[in-house]
Design a protein around this motif. Structure first.
Motif: not given
Length: 341
Positions: A281-297
C-alpha cells in the motif's frame, strides 16, 4: 451484519472425526457425491493436503463443496429461506453470470456430520434443506463499491477503487451513476507474489509438501517453519511485493486510468486482503502522492461480502433474510443481515 469466515480449502476423508472441534464453523464436514469432505479449519487441522482451485465456477467440485458449506453456515443464522448474492472476478462474471444464476437458484439439501462438534444421540449425519428464493451474481469489485456507497462509508463522490485479492487484482473508477467500464482492469493477484516467494525459498530450502494455503499464511505472517526452524520472511516479502507492484500492478493501472479520470476523482480506496500489506500500500500511495487521497476501510477483506449482502437487501427486499457469499480464493466469507438492519 454477521460475518463468518473459513479458509477456502477442503480434503476428502473416510475418517470418523468425533468431538474434534467446538462448533460448526470449525467442524465443517459434509457429504457430496458419495464422498465426505473436511472443509476450512477442520481440513487444515485433520487433513494432509487441503487444497482448492483458483477462481472456480458453479458445477466444478471446488465451488460446489465450498458453496454448500457456506449455505450451511447461512442456514444456521438465516433459517431455511433466504436470498443471496455471490460474486466473481470481472472477467469470470461476464462468462458465468447467467449460468451461475440458473444453477444456484434452487433448493439445496446439504448432508453434514455434526459429530465433529456435537455429542449425544442427535449427533451424526444430518440434512439441512435451504431454498434460495433469489440469487444475484455481480462482479466482485461491484460488491466493494456497493459497500463503500451504502455501507459505513456512505461515499457520495466519484472514486477509484483497487481490490487487492489473492487470486486477482481488480480496479475501476466508480461514479454515482455507475462504473466507468473503460477503466475496469483485472490481473494477477497476490498469488503472484506468493509464488515468487516460494521460488526464492526453494533456492535455499526444501519446502517438502507445504500447500499453497500454508505458504500464503506464511507470507501473511512474515515467517515460516522449515525443518523445525523458523525462517524470517519479512525482507523477502518486501522484495517480492516490490516486484509484484512494478511488474503487474503499475502497468495494469497505467493502462486503465486516463488523465480525464483524475480530473473528476480525488479518492482511491484500497480493499481486499492485500490492503493489509504496508509494503504494497505504501508503493501505491507513493505512485499517486499529491494526486489521490488514499483510503483503506476497516476490515478491507470484508468489503465485497458486505456489498453482496447489501445488494441482496436492495434487490430482493422482503424476500427472505439477505445473505452475501464471497467465494474468495483464500477465505470464504458469509454475511447475514441482522433483523434490525
Amino acid at each position: 451484519m454477521k460475518i463468518s469466515v473459513f479458509p477456502s480449502v477442503y480434503e476428502s476423508t473416510r475418517s470418523d472425526l468425533n468431538g474434534v472441534s467446538n462448533d460448526l464453523l470449525n467442524g465443517l464436514k459434509i457429504d457430496y457425491n458419495d464422498e465426505s469432505y473436511m472443509i476450512g479449519n477442520l481440513a487444515l487441522q485433520e487433513g494432509l493436503s487441503p487444497h482448492r482451485l483458483m477462481n472456480c465456477a458453479p458445477g466444478e467440485l471446488d465451488f460446489d463443496i465450498l458453496f454448500r458449506a457456506a449455505l450451511l453456515l447461512a442456514q444456521k443464522k438465516a433459517g431455511s429461506n433466504f436470498s443471496v448474492t455471490v460474486g466473481f472476478p470481472f472477467e469470470m462474471y461476464q462468462k458465468y453470470n447467467d449460468t451461475a444464476k440458473q444453477r444456484l437458484t434452487k433448493s439445496f439439501d446439504v448432508l453434514y456430520d455434526s459429530s465433529t462438534f456435537e455429542n449425544g444421540l442427535n449427533s451424526g449425519t444430518q440434512s439441512a434443506t435451504m431454498q434460495l428464493q433469489n440469487v444475484d451474481v455481480i462482479p466482485e469489485i461491484a460488491g466493494s463499491i456497493i459497500s463503500l456507497r451504502y455501507g459505513k462509508q456512505q461515499e457520495k463522490d466519484d472514486f477509484f477503487v483497487i481490490s487487492l485479492g489473492y487470486g486477482s487484482m481488480e480496479a475501476v473508477v466508480s461514479r454515482s451513476s455507475g462504473i466507468i467500464r473503460r477503466t475496469a482492469t483485472s490481473t494477477h493477484g497476490l498469488r503472484y507474489a506468493v509464488n515468487m516467494m516460494k521460488e526464492e525459498l526453494q533456492k535455499e530450502h526444501y519446502l517438502g509438501f507445504k500447500t499453497e494455503h500454508q505458504l500464503n499464511v506464511a507470507f501473511k505472517n512474515g515467517e515460516i517453519n522449515i525443518n523445525k526452524r523458523m525462517v524470517d520472511l519479512t525482507a523477502l516479502r518486501r522484495r517480492v511485493l516490490k516486484s509484484y507492484f512494478e511488474n503487474i500492478i503499475r502497468p495494469a493501472l497505467a493502462n486503465a486510468f486516463q488523465d480525464s479520470d483524475f480530473a473528476t476523482s480525488s479518492k482511491l480506496y484500497l480493499v481486499g486482503g492485500g490492503a493489509y500489506f504496508k509494503e504494497l500500500t505504501d508503493r501505491i500511495s507513493k505512485e499517486y502522492d499529491g494526486i489521490l487521497n488514499i483510503k483503506i476501510p476497516d476490515k478491507p477483506e470484508q468489503m465485497a461480502v458486505k456489498g453482496y449482502c447489501l445488494n441482496t437487501a436492495m434487490q430482493f427486499e422482503g424476500e427472505g433474510i439477505p445473505v452475501g457469499i464471497d467465494m474468495g480464493n483464500a477465505n470464504t466469507l458469509v454475511a447475514i443481515m441482522d433483523e434490525e438492519e
